[in-house]
Scaffold this active site. Structure first.
Site, mmCIF file in Angstrom:
data_model
loop_
_atom_site.group_PDB
_atom_site.id
_atom_site.type_symbol
_atom_site.label_atom_id
_atom_site.label_comp_id
_atom_site.label_asym_id
_atom_site.label_seq_id
_atom_site.Cartn_x
_atom_site.Cartn_y
_atom_site.Cartn_z
ATOM 1 N N ASP A 1 0.858 -1.178 0.000
ATOM 2 C CA ASP A 1 0.000 0.000 0.000
ATOM 3 C C ASP A 1 0.897 1.232 0.000
ATOM 4 O O ASP A 1 1.759 1.383 0.866
ATOM 5 C CB ASP A 1 -0.892 -0.004 1.249
ATOM 6 C CG ASP A 1 -1.761 1.243 1.321
ATOM 7 O OD1 ASP A 1 -2.603 1.417 0.424
ATOM 8 O OD2 ASP A 1 -1.568 2.049 2.250
ATOM 9 N N GLU B 1 -1.205 -1.428 -5.896
ATOM 10 C CA GLU B 1 -2.419 -0.766 -6.359
ATOM 11 C C GLU B 1 -2.066 0.125 -7.542
ATOM 12 O O GLU B 1 -1.073 0.836 -7.503
ATOM 13 C CB GLU B 1 -3.032 0.061 -5.235
ATOM 14 C CG GLU B 1 -4.463 0.426 -5.522
ATOM 15 C CD GLU B 1 -5.167 0.974 -4.293
ATOM 16 O OE1 GLU B 1 -6.382 1.089 -4.326
ATOM 17 O OE2 GLU B 1 -4.479 1.285 -3.300
ATOM 18 N N CYS C 1 -13.122 -9.881 7.623
ATOM 19 C CA CYS C 1 -14.537 -10.243 7.472
ATOM 20 C C CYS C 1 -15.123 -9.836 6.134
ATOM 21 O O CYS C 1 -16.227 -10.249 5.777
ATOM 22 C CB CYS C 1 -15.368 -9.675 8.629
ATOM 23 S SG CYS C 1 -15.772 -7.932 8.415
ATOM 24 N N CYS D 1 -13.960 -1.754 12.392
ATOM 25 C CA CYS D 1 -14.856 -2.314 11.376
ATOM 26 C C CYS D 1 -16.299 -2.207 11.863
ATOM 27 O O CYS D 1 -16.619 -2.616 12.984
ATOM 28 C CB CYS D 1 -14.489 -3.757 11.074
ATOM 29 S SG CYS D 1 -15.650 -4.547 9.948
ATOM 30 N N ASP E 1 -3.428 1.152 6.597
ATOM 31 C CA ASP E 1 -2.436 0.830 5.569
ATOM 32 C C ASP E 1 -2.147 -0.667 5.490
ATOM 33 O O ASP E 1 -2.069 -1.246 4.409
ATOM 34 C CB ASP E 1 -1.122 1.577 5.837
ATOM 35 C CG ASP E 1 -1.298 3.082 5.731
ATOM 36 O OD1 ASP E 1 -2.328 3.514 5.172
ATOM 37 O OD2 ASP E 1 -0.409 3.820 6.205
HETATM 38 ZN ZN LIG Z 1 -14.829 -6.653 9.955
#
Ligand SMILES: [Zn+2]
Length: 378
Positions: A181, A265, A321, A336, A346
């Site tokens: 990244d 990326e 997840c 999250c 990062d």
């Molecule tokens: Zn999550």
């Protein structure tokens, strides 16, 4: 395989003047035929034709532009060939290149010498410079010399880049792969946790540069003080770019030595180059370089670099997840919204890029695995 070696040149005043003629005349050829081809197309609907224009150069020397004889004629032809490449890139829809633009005398200057390049006794010998230009030969070239490109930076420093045909041994395989990244605060974060910080000296120089740039914008256009300040900015810019270049070379060499597949990326550096914030601008230049260097070093050393599409939400997806979080650009760490896990932005992004890149690699989306660099959009 082709490898380029770059050296600083120390021309005498006389040589410097003749070099200036080469830069100027080659720029003239480029701009002249760019202008002409635009008119020919608008008025007579005639398409671009390099060889037709090439045959006009000797006629120009006999009539209105006799001064073109002062410089190496192969360099003039090479300038036309560069324009030809710009047109070909423009017409190739895959490349999305811009229409060729006129070259300015104020930016970096360059010309190519396609043949008869030698280095002898610490001097670069090219046509029209048979006595040789003093060269800082800090490392040997290897292989047969094919061509050279001479350039002059905005602050008046001359360089030569010598292209050699050489055999390069592939590096041993390590069995390791990595995702990277690229960022502003930390230059690069690897999916295995390693980071490359922005060099401190670079940050200091960048601050100085930003300040010098601000001073420049306050000076009156056309004034002596402005010209002085312009030189100061150019010199600082040059210094920052040298340190950066050195740093990105060390980093990209480390990467190809230690990993077989490198996932990155695909940042839209072209679009971001127009960004007006200077610090951001410089980082973008560095990102573009990292991409370029990884591309050719992978090719040299038998490794693979994979570009993951720029629309891939690498920093929003929770790597564990898979939930796509709503986050702002300034969030370095976030929680999250689905599973409650604390995430380092990062590192999470690097891991996502790694997984996505390997997916492309294993599903064969990447066609040429050796040294391949492939853009992919979701
Ligand atoms: Zn999550």
């Amino acid at each position: 395989m082709l490898k380029a070696y770059k050296y600083r040149l120390f021309p005498t005043q006389e040589q410097s003047d003749l070099l200036a003629k080469h830069f100027g005349h080659c720029r003239f050829i480029y701009n002249h035929f760019l202008g002409k081809s635009i008119t020919e197309f608008k008025e007579n609907n005639r398409p671009w034709n390099r060889f037709e224009y090439q045959s006009e150069i000797p006629k120009m020397k006999k009539t209105n532009q006799p001064w073109l004889k002062e410089v190496n004629s192969l360099s003039l032809q090479a300038s036309l060939k560069n324009l030809d490449t710009s047109f070909k890139n423009f017409f190739n829809q895959k490349l999305k290149a811009k229409f060729p633009s006129f070259k300015s005398r104020r930016s970096k200057q360059s010309f190519s010498v396609p043949q008869n390049v030698r280095i002898e006794k610490g001097k670069l010998i090219i046509p029209k410079f048979l006595e040789g230009i003093r060269i800082c030969f800090h490392r040997r070239t290897s292989g047969k010399i094919r061509s050279a490109t001479l350039s002059r930076t905005a602050d008046g420093i001359h360089y030569v880049s010598i292209l050699c045909e050489t055999e390069i041994q592939a590096l041993p395989k390590t069995g390791k792969t990595v995702g990277i990244d690229l960022g502003l605060t930390t230059l690069a974060t690897l999916s295995d946790g390693l980071t490359f910080e922005n060099h401190r000296t670079i940050n200091e120089f960048e601050k100085k540069l930003a300040q010098a740039q601000r001073h420049l914008s306050r000076k009156t256009k056309g004034s002596n003080r402005r010209e002085k300040q312009r030189l100061k900015v150019a010199r600082l810019y040059h210094k920052v770019s040298n340190i950066r270049n050195d740093y990105t070379h060390k980093m990209t060499s480390y990467l190809v030595e230690n990993y077989d597949v490198i996932c990155l990326e695909d940042l839209n550096t072209q679009g971001m180059l127009r960004n007006h914030k200077l610090a951001k601008h410089i980082s973008n230049v560095a990102w573009g370089r990292i991409k370029e260097q990884l591309k050719y070093k992978s090719d040299w050393y038998g490794k693979t670099t994979i570009l993951v599409g720029r629309y891939f939400a690498s920093s929003k997806l929770d790597y564990e997840c898979g939930h796509k979080n709503e986050i702002s650009l300034s969030d370095r760490k976030f929680t999250c919204q689905s599973c409650g896990r604390m995430i380092d932005r990062d590192l999470n992004a690097a891991k996502n890029i790694h997984r996505e890149g390997l997916k492309l690699y294993s599903t064969g989306t990447v066609e040429n695995k050796r040294g391949a660099i492939v853009s992919h959009s979701l």
